[in-house]
Design a protein around this motif. Structure first.
Motif, short mmCIF file in Angstrom:
data_model
loop_
_atom_site.label_atom_id
_atom_site.label_comp_id
_atom_site.label_asym_id
_atom_site.label_seq_id
_atom_site.Cartn_x
_atom_site.Cartn_y
_atom_site.Cartn_z
N GLY A 1 -28.17 -3.37 4.18
CA GLY A 1 -29.23 -3.58 3.21
C GLY A 1 -29.94 -2.30 2.81
O GLY A 1 -30.37 -2.15 1.68
N VAL A 2 -30.06 -1.35 3.74
CA VAL A 2 -30.74 -0.12 3.39
C VAL A 2 -29.79 1.07 3.32
O VAL A 2 -30.20 2.15 2.97
CB VAL A 2 -31.88 0.23 4.36
N ILE B 1 -36.89 -4.88 2.53
CA ILE B 1 -36.29 -3.64 3.01
C ILE B 1 -35.76 -2.80 1.85
O ILE B 1 -35.16 -1.76 2.05
CB ILE B 1 -35.15 -3.92 4.01
N HIS C 1 -27.88 15.19 5.48
CA HIS C 1 -28.51 14.33 6.46
C HIS C 1 -27.39 13.57 7.18
O HIS C 1 -26.55 12.96 6.55
CB HIS C 1 -29.46 13.34 5.78
N GLU D 1 -38.24 0.56 -7.01
CA GLU D 1 -38.03 1.97 -6.70
C GLU D 1 -38.12 2.11 -5.20
O GLU D 1 -39.01 1.53 -4.58
CB GLU D 1 -39.11 2.84 -7.35
N THR D 2 -37.21 2.87 -4.64
CA THR D 2 -37.24 3.07 -3.19
C THR D 2 -37.21 4.55 -2.89
O THR D 2 -36.82 5.35 -3.74
CB THR D 2 -36.02 2.40 -2.52
N ASN E 1 -29.11 2.22 -5.07
CA ASN E 1 -27.87 1.61 -4.63
C ASN E 1 -26.74 2.06 -5.55
O ASN E 1 -26.95 2.30 -6.72
CB ASN E 1 -27.98 0.09 -4.67
N CYS F 1 -33.27 -3.59 -0.28
CA CYS F 1 -31.81 -3.57 -0.36
C CYS F 1 -31.32 -3.70 -1.79
O CYS F 1 -30.19 -3.35 -2.10
CB CYS F 1 -31.20 -4.67 0.49
N ASN G 1 -20.69 -2.26 17.40
CA ASN G 1 -21.94 -1.50 17.43
C ASN G 1 -22.28 -0.80 16.12
O ASN G 1 -23.18 0.03 16.08
CB ASN G 1 -21.93 -0.43 18.55
N GLN H 1 -31.03 10.21 -0.53
CA GLN H 1 -31.17 9.16 0.49
C GLN H 1 -32.22 8.12 0.12
O GLN H 1 -33.36 8.43 -0.19
CB GLN H 1 -31.54 9.81 1.83
N TYR H 2 -31.79 6.87 0.18
CA TYR H 2 -32.64 5.71 -0.09
C TYR H 2 -33.22 5.67 -1.50
O TYR H 2 -34.23 5.01 -1.74
CB TYR H 2 -33.80 5.64 0.93
N ARG H 3 -32.63 6.40 -2.41
CA ARG H 3 -33.16 6.41 -3.78
C ARG H 3 -32.56 5.32 -4.65
O ARG H 3 -33.22 4.80 -5.53
CB ARG H 3 -32.91 7.78 -4.43
N ASP I 1 -13.59 -11.56 10.67
CA ASP I 1 -14.70 -12.51 10.68
C ASP I 1 -15.15 -12.82 12.10
O ASP I 1 -16.00 -13.68 12.32
CB ASP I 1 -14.31 -13.79 9.94
N SER I 2 -14.54 -12.16 13.07
CA SER I 2 -15.02 -12.34 14.44
C SER I 2 -14.76 -11.05 15.21
O SER I 2 -14.01 -10.20 14.77
CB SER I 2 -14.31 -13.51 15.11
N LYS J 1 -36.55 3.25 4.66
CA LYS J 1 -36.48 3.05 3.22
C LYS J 1 -37.75 2.34 2.80
O LYS J 1 -38.03 1.24 3.26
CB LYS J 1 -35.25 2.21 2.89
N TRP K 1 -24.39 0.47 -6.89
CA TRP K 1 -24.06 -0.39 -8.03
C TRP K 1 -25.08 -0.29 -9.17
O TRP K 1 -24.83 -0.80 -10.25
CB TRP K 1 -23.90 -1.83 -7.57
N ASP K 2 -26.22 0.29 -8.91
CA ASP K 2 -27.20 0.42 -9.98
C ASP K 2 -26.92 1.60 -10.88
O ASP K 2 -27.51 1.74 -11.94
CB ASP K 2 -28.61 0.62 -9.38
N SER L 1 -37.75 5.51 -13.55
CA SER L 1 -38.66 4.73 -12.71
C SER L 1 -38.95 3.42 -13.44
O SER L 1 -38.42 3.17 -14.51
CB SER L 1 -39.96 5.49 -12.47
#
Lengths: 207, 777
Positions: free
Chosen positions: B106-107, A98, B147, A115-116, B242, A100, B100, B238-240, B126-127, A124, B244-245, B270
């Motif tokens: 992850g994404v 995915i 977006h 690359e995403t 994370n 992540c 919900n 968007q989605y490019r 945790d619950s 994604k 932390w990177d 890249s």
């Protein structure tokens, strides 16, 4: 730490038993006699018979015990960590990854890059993914951290190639789509534990 | 900090037993933050009004449960951050937020810097004890940059709050979710605040406030910045990557004179191209708000492969024979100092139109007032409760001036006066007590005279001013209704204590600039109105202070990001390449009179101005070695670049660079010339003004900024003009497309100056308003 233990040089009570060995032959003739008597014993023919019998079994009765490497390979432990595999979803055939980025982050030799992008289906998409096998130490963290069981360690342990880049692209590691039915779940690092069901707490998503 | 931290306005409080000092009237949350004490809070934004959506900032003050974000500190108050009951409430609130919420961290772009993740972990959720049917929520694009994914939205309303209280667009609002009703049983079993918060959450979502599917706003992206989760993201990002990177590089935005603190966030472009690339710009949104150019106009770097020795040799040759250096204000203080040194040693003339006009104006102001520079900054404006603006198109010239004007209306229950010839639909919407005067171009003196009449102590006024004060005729001259205004003004003045005035570029490019500067000096001397000025372009203030600029010059010209016989350019179109602002270190002087550092985010392999200067007259090794030689006589300090900080303290005070020293000298009585109302332009008038998000060639180069170089007109005016027009000036023509600016009013059209190649300054000359003839083609 004191040095006392090194200063105590009493080694303990000696209790050796001497073996009762024959005397070594001491003349040329005696040596010749020993060689002949040791060589031509009936056990030689016992040995030759065993070899002959196995040859017959292998050649004519189909009872071969030799592994015909590299045509044939022995199975290895599922926990063995060789070149990575990228798995697909069995239902749709879409790759599981995915994007992540957790494998990229956890990699201690910093050899994963991806690359995403935002794709046409509003998902994604992983547009590029590579592992630098010149640096990978096959620690298995990437497989362990992967939330989707997408990256796993495979069984390809022969890493001799003209260049290591031959392994490093996403497509090379991805299960070929025509071999999807042969894709196996991975039992090693990061796999679901056998008692996973017992560990899941029910959440009240009753709807 | 301008706010005096005297003993009088400080109170002593105790938070968890720790004795603290806090400003009187401050919210508990801010007091705690200023004293480095952590109180969890999601929906509160410093500098905006409390929303009370999240309720997790619940604390106990003197035995009573209050919300830290809207309860004010009192002398001797004892505050407990955690009590068993409060912890139970907070835990329940976080559980509710997690109900919900899609498990797609992850994404999600916010993963790693998500406040929902952080607080869920902080409060050890945790619950899950609660459940409700989910509502179908579709994600949507609201504009070219926004977006919105309502599935991820926790309706903290931070976006709504910042858009209303800070930006002023109020382009988004809460809307109905149409979710299921809560199970009645929860009311008795759940903690009280958690239930109330859930009840509200379950009913609302965020949507554009104009009722359509897209926002009508200035696309500043501040809502993206403040979103604690991944619900509002920039479409380009968007989605490019994370969070932390990305490597964060503290810098200063170089598009306008606000000089906002920003972080360029970079990572390799890249897999095959490992050079660092800027992926986005972020800001400390609690303390500074960006505009669209700052946030989205970041990729204006000059990609140079290597050093072009041949072009460099030609450049050195050109500098050796140069008679004139023509440059823009998008330049660091250090480079300005280099040019000034070139002038001193080689006798070249320095041409910079925008900074020159400002310099002349500052000189007039200094001669009249005795202050070396205007004394106040935009922090003071934000702290005032009556703000005025003269001579600036608030919406276009400087976003932070606009934010301050708006913020005063929203947070300080303020009032405002807006004097500008170009009618604006947005400014009156900032608040209820705003009076706008769409006066004739050239009548700025009347506006200042009116302000003097309204606020000055008439006994302190020089007779030359006093004679001109006739309130009724001034109001009429400015296009107002004297009778109506009288009543309105009385209402506006109720409970007002601190007054501020923003003046802008129209006054510097004005025939009567000297008189205007004098009037400002008179106003300052005779009233407690705090005056701030908007420098015209990025570092115009720094250039005006450092360089001796010339008015006219002839001969062989070297252009730096500007036209010339030989051009060095950071835009990649010159004879020799230069680093752009995101590729170089240095300092800028912003409109708050601070010398602020900026750092290189993207690598640069070519030559710098310093290399040329070294060849021509000798220079230190690095550009930043010049920092300590900035002229102390003008208020700069002899400090090394590497010692300059670039951040904010927890109490919101600026810890960036240093503030310019301001000296004051004695001056005699100010003699103001008589206002001549006959000076006004007749017929079709063009106004030199950039669209929002465009400031210079660099903002134009960025791929997310697309506002065209065109003629901007109000909807009604545009209809009469047609699609494409020729604009005839006295000294030249321009052919431009006509673009409708929905928020403009009146007949005056705006012509941008952000492309230096068009030489707009030459066409407009010494004024921002020009009489033109417009014909359709």
């Amino acid at each position: 730490m004191g040095l006392e233990q090194f200063k105590d040089r009493r080694v303990g009570t000696q209790n050796y038993k001497k073996l009762d060995l024959d005397h070594a032959p001491n003349c040329g003739w005696c040596q010749f006699k020993q060689v002949v008597s040791r060589t031509f014993k009936p056990e030689l023919f016992v040995g030759l018979w065993v070899t002959f019998r196995e040859m017959i079994n292998a050649l004519f009765r189909g009872q071969m015990h030799t592994t015909q490497y590299p045509l044939e390979k022995l199975p290895i432990s599922p926990r063995y960590r060789a070149i990575h595999d990228m798995l697909r979803l069995l239902e749709s055939g879409h790759y599981r990854c995915i994007g992540c980025g957790l494998c990229e982050k956890i990699c201690i030799s910093n050899c994963i890059a991806m690359e995403t992008r935002y794709d046409e289906n509003q998902r994604k998409e992983v547009s590029e993914y590579t592992i630098n096998f010149g640096r990978c130490i096959f620690c298995g963290y990437c497989a362990e951290v992967c939330p989707e069981l997408a990256i796993v360690h495979g069984q390809r342990y022969e890493t001799a190639s003209e260049q290591r880049a031959s392994f490093s692209l996403f497509e090379d590691m991805l299960t070929p789509i025509d071999k999807l039915n042969l894709q196996k779940e991975y039992d090693g690092f990061g796999a679901v534990s056998p008692n996973a069901d017992e560990n899941i707490k029910k959440t009240p998503l009753a709807y | 900090m301008s706010e005096l931290q005297s003993a009088e306005n400080m109170v002593s409080i105790k938070i968890d037993g720790k004795a603290c000092q806090a400003k009187e009237g401050e919210y508990i949350l801010n007091a705690a933050r200023a004293n480095d004490i952590f109180i969890p809070a999601i929906c509160y934004l410093t500098r905006c009004s409390p929303t009370l959506a999240c309720r997790i900032c619940l604390v106990e003050a003197d035995g009573k449960q209050v919300y830290a974000c809207n309860a004010k500190v009192k002398e001797g108050m004892e505050i407990t951050v955690n009590t068993p009951n409060i912890l139970e409430e907070r835990r329940a609130i976080m559980e509710v937020y997690d109900v919900n919420h899609p498990l797609q961290c992850g994404v999600c772009d916010q993963s790693g810097e998500c406040e929902l993740q952080n607080y869920t972990l902080e409060l050890a959720v945790d619950s899950q004890s609660y459940a409700i049917p989910d509502t179908k929520r579709e994600s949507a694009n609201w504009s070219s940059v926004l977006h919105y994914d309502p599935g991820l939205c926790i309706v903290c309303e931070r976006c709504v709050t910042v858009c209303k209280d800070m930006i002023g667009d109020a382009a988004i609002k809460t809307t109905k979710r149409g979710g299921a009703d809560l199970d009645k049983g929860y009311k008795d079993t759940m903690p009280k605040d958690a239930y109330a918060m859930w009840n509200k959450l379950q009913k609302s979502l965020i949507a554009p406030s104009n009722g359509t599917d897209s926002t009508n706003c200035s696309d500043c992206g501040e809502c993206v910045a403040v979103c604690p989760v991944g619900a509002l993201v920039s479409r380009d990002f968007q989605y490019r990557s994370n969070a932390w990177d990305l490597k964060r590089i503290p810098a200063t935005c170089a598009h306008c004179s606000s000089g906002c603190q920003i972080y360029y966030e970079t990572k390799p472009a890249s897999i095959s191209d490992r050079t660092e690339k800027i992926y986005r710009v972020t800001n400390e949104f609690h303390y500074v708000s960006l505009c669209g150019a700052g946030r989205f106009g970041y990729d204006f770097e000059n990609a140079v492969k290597g050093k072009d020795a041949e072009a460099f040799a030609k450049a050195v040759e050109a500098f050796n024979q140069a008679k004139v250096i023509n440059f823009t204000s998008v330049i660091t203080n250090e480079e300005a100092l280099m040019l000034q040194t070139l002038k001193e040693q080689k006798g070249v003339k320095l041409i910079n139109r925008e900074a020159r006009a400002f310099q002349i104006f500052l000189n007039f102001y200094q001669a009249a007032s005795g202050n070396s520079l205007y004394k106040h900054d935009f922090k003071d404006v934000m702290a005032s409760d009556f703000v005025m603006s003269v001579g600036t198109s608030l919406r276009n010239d400087n976003p932070n001036a606009r934010y301050a004007f708006n913020n005063v209306q929203k947070l300080n229950k303020g009032a405002g006066l807006y004097f500008h010839p170009v009618g604006d639909k947005l400014v009156p919407e900032f608040g209820k007590s705003i009076e706008c005067f769409a006066h004739q171009a050239g009548h700025e003196e009347a506006a200042l005279l009116l302000i003097i009449d309204l606020f000055a102590d008439h006994d302190k006024l020089p007779s030359s001013v006093k004679d001109q004060l006739n309130r009724e005729s001034l109001i009429n001259m400015l296009g107002g209704d004297a009778e109506k205004f009288g009543d309105a003004f009385d209402k506006m003045m109720k409970k007002k204590e601190r007054f501020s005035l923003i003046v802008g570029e129209d006054l510097y490019f004005h025939e009567k600039a000297e008189n205007l500067a004098k009037l400002i000096a008179v106003l300052e001397a005779s009233s407690d109105v705090q005056v701030v000025m908007i420098p015209p372009k990025t570092n115009s203030l720094g250039v005006a202070l450092i360089c001796d600029l010339d008015d006219e010059a002839e001969g062989y010209t070297v252009g730096y990001n500007a036209p010339g016989d030989f051009t060095i350019s950071a835009l990649g179109d010159g004879d020799l390449d230069m680093p752009a602002m995101n590729q170089q270190e240095g300092t800028l002087t912003n409109m708050n009179k601070r010398v602020v550092p900026t750092n290189a985010a993207v690598e640069y392999h070519g030559y710098e101005l310093n290399d040329i200067v070294r060849e021509v007259i000798g220079a230190p090794k690095l550009t930043i070695d010049w920092t300590q030689y900035l002229p102390e006589a003008k208020g700069f300090q002899a400090v090394a670049f590497d010692t300059l900080p670039n951040g904010y303290h927890n109490d919101g005070s600026e810890n960036r660079g240093y503030a310019l020293q301001i000296t004051t000298s004695e001056v005699g009585e100010i003699e103001v010339a008589k206002f001549d109302e006959s000076i006004s332009l007749e017929g079709q008038i063009a106004y030199r003004c950039n669209p929002q998000r465009q400031f210079n060639d660099f903002s134009d180069k960025a791929h997310q900024i697309f506002e065209a170089f065109a003629l901007y007109a109000s909807p009604a005016k545009a209809e009469t003009l047609g699609k494409r027009v020729v604009v005839e000036f006295d000294n030249g023509n321009l052919e431009l497309d006509v673009v409708v600016d929905e928020r403009m009013e009146g007949d005056i059209v705006a012509i941008p100056d952000f492309k230096s190649a068009y030489n707009i300054y030459e066409l407009f000359g010494a004024s921002r308003y020009q009489k033109v003839i417009i014909r359709e083609v």
